[in-house]
Each structure stands twice: as C-alpha cells, then as structure tokens.
Design a protein around this motif. Sequence first.
Motif, PDB file in Angstrom:
ATOM      1  N   ARG A  74       1.911   1.669  -3.525  1.00 32.83           N
ATOM      2  CA  ARG A  74       0.938   2.289  -4.420  1.00 32.83           C
ATOM      3  C   ARG A  74       0.766   3.843  -4.007  1.00 32.83           C
ATOM      4  O   ARG A  74       0.523   4.570  -5.046  1.00 32.83           O
ATOM      5  CB  ARG A  74      -0.446   1.640  -4.191  1.00 32.83           C
ATOM      6  CG  ARG A  74      -0.547   0.417  -4.626  1.00 32.83           C
ATOM      7  CD  ARG A  74      -1.827  -0.422  -4.258  1.00 32.83           C
ATOM      8  NE  ARG A  74      -1.713  -1.773  -4.824  1.00 32.83           N
ATOM      9  CZ  ARG A  74      -2.703  -2.533  -4.553  1.00 32.83           C
ATOM     10  NH1 ARG A  74      -3.648  -2.039  -3.626  1.00 32.83           N
ATOM     11  NH2 ARG A  74      -2.649  -4.007  -4.847  1.00 32.83           N
ATOM     12  N   TYR A  97       0.811  -1.076   0.046  1.00 34.03           N
ATOM     13  CA  TYR A  97       0.028  -0.026   0.188  1.00 34.03           C
ATOM     14  C   TYR A  97       0.799   1.160  -0.046  1.00 34.03           C
ATOM     15  O   TYR A  97       0.601   2.186  -0.701  1.00 34.03           O
ATOM     16  CB  TYR A  97      -0.905   0.250   1.480  1.00 34.03           C
ATOM     17  CG  TYR A  97      -2.105  -1.015   1.110  1.00 34.03           C
ATOM     18  CD1 TYR A  97      -2.976  -0.825   0.171  1.00 34.03           C
ATOM     19  CD2 TYR A  97      -1.883  -2.388   1.779  1.00 34.03           C
ATOM     20  CE1 TYR A  97      -4.169  -1.889  -0.204  1.00 34.03           C
ATOM     21  CE2 TYR A  97      -2.845  -3.236   1.661  1.00 34.03           C
ATOM     22  CZ  TYR A  97      -3.837  -2.942   0.765  1.00 34.03           C
ATOM     23  OH  TYR A  97      -5.147  -4.146   0.631  1.00 34.03           O
ATOM     24  N   ASN A 117      -9.199  -0.463   3.353  1.00 35.08           N
ATOM     25  CA  ASN A 117      -7.939  -0.996   3.951  1.00 35.08           C
ATOM     26  C   ASN A 117      -7.096   0.018   5.217  1.00 35.08           C
ATOM     27  O   ASN A 117      -6.969   0.973   4.808  1.00 35.08           O
ATOM     28  CB  ASN A 117      -7.154  -1.355   2.911  1.00 35.08           C
ATOM     29  CG  ASN A 117      -5.835  -2.129   3.570  1.00 35.08           C
ATOM     30  OD1 ASN A 117      -4.937  -1.565   4.130  1.00 35.08           O
ATOM     31  ND2 ASN A 117      -5.950  -3.472   3.309  1.00 35.08           N
ATOM     32  N   TRP A 173      -6.421   8.851  -0.080  1.00 35.78           N
ATOM     33  CA  TRP A 173      -5.947   7.796   0.484  1.00 35.78           C
ATOM     34  C   TRP A 173      -5.999   7.601   1.909  1.00 35.78           C
ATOM     35  O   TRP A 173      -6.419   6.572   2.673  1.00 35.78           O
ATOM     36  CB  TRP A 173      -4.555   7.395   0.353  1.00 35.78           C
ATOM     37  CG  TRP A 173      -4.082   7.030  -0.941  1.00 35.78           C
ATOM     38  CD1 TRP A 173      -3.612   7.524  -2.147  1.00 35.78           C
ATOM     39  CD2 TRP A 173      -4.047   5.611  -1.531  1.00 35.78           C
ATOM     40  NE1 TRP A 173      -3.259   6.816  -3.210  1.00 35.78           N
ATOM     41  CE2 TRP A 173      -3.646   5.676  -3.032  1.00 35.78           C
ATOM     42  CE3 TRP A 173      -4.414   4.555  -0.742  1.00 35.78           C
ATOM     43  CZ2 TRP A 173      -3.700   4.339  -3.433  1.00 35.78           C
ATOM     44  CZ3 TRP A 173      -4.312   3.280  -1.813  1.00 35.78           C
ATOM     45  CH2 TRP A 173      -3.836   3.137  -2.896  1.00 35.78           C
ATOM     46  N   PRO A 215     -10.177   4.548   1.245  1.00 34.75           N
ATOM     47  CA  PRO A 215      -9.829   2.853   1.070  1.00 34.75           C
ATOM     48  C   PRO A 215     -10.805   2.501   2.277  1.00 34.75           C
ATOM     49  O   PRO A 215     -11.088   2.861   3.238  1.00 34.75           O
ATOM     50  CB  PRO A 215      -8.658   2.724   1.237  1.00 34.75           C
ATOM     51  CG  PRO A 215      -7.796   4.146   1.034  1.00 34.75           C
ATOM     52  CD  PRO A 215      -8.843   5.186   1.576  1.00 34.75           C
ATOM     53  N   ALA A 243      -3.737   1.113   4.446  1.00 34.28           N
ATOM     54  CA  ALA A 243      -3.329   2.452   3.501  1.00 34.28           C
ATOM     55  C   ALA A 243      -3.765   3.333   4.078  1.00 34.28           C
ATOM     56  O   ALA A 243      -3.128   4.769   3.848  1.00 34.28           O
ATOM     57  CB  ALA A 243      -4.481   2.035   2.205  1.00 34.28           C
TER      58      ALA A 243
END
Length: 130
Positions: A8, A5, A51, A45, A49, A54
């Motif tokens: 990214r 992550y 997640n 971000w 997300p 992240a």
Amino acid sequence: MIDIYEKRIINDIETIQEGCCYNLVNIDKSPKEIAYQILQKLLEWACQPQNMTAIAIARKKIREINKDWLNENFLEVIEDCIDLSDEWEYRRLLELVVDVLPEMKGHILELGIDSENEEIREIVEDYKEI
C-alpha cells in the motif's frame, strides 16, 4: 512475499512519481514539489496509522532518503501533513525523529512546548529526557 502495508505504501508513493520508492536516496534529484509530496506521504504513513507495521515500514523508507536533503526540508514538510495538536501523530513524529533525525529533536519539541493540548506538553516533557 511483500507485506500488504508495504504494498500500500509503495503504491501510494509510486502514484506521485513512478520508480521513486526504489530510489529514495536520490529524492533530491526530483523536482522540489514532487520530493515534498513523496516525503509528505511517507510522513503520513509514519505518523497517522494505528498499525505499527505500516508505521515501521514508512520509517524504514524515510531512513533511505538522503539525510542532508531530509534535514533541510523536514520541518517545512511536516507543517503540511502532521497535526501537531494530535498526541498520536506528535508522538509518532518524535519517535521518528529520535530514530532517523535525532539532531531535529529540539526543533520538534519546540513545536509542542506551548501546545494547548496538555497531552502534547506531557509528551514534550517525556522526550526532553530521551
């Protein structure tokens, strides 16, 4: 080893301005449009997300930004990238603010206080106590 992550997020930010992800403290030295794009991407971000890894990485990156610049530009940038009617994004935004810019909490609460979304109004009530 770098987390997938984090990789990214770094790649996403680096497409805006090469090298910026490693020098966020000097974001105020970048052209305003570029700096806004960087903060916008980090906010996305940090708030969108599902997640938590992240989200945590993005919050960490936002904490690296010059706090004076962040205070001056934060509200304007969130208007362009955060859906304040979405309870997930709004809650993540408040979590970020409490952690990084607690002086902005009142402003963010004001943005949700009259929301048509009942869950947003409940979040506002929850965060009034924090």
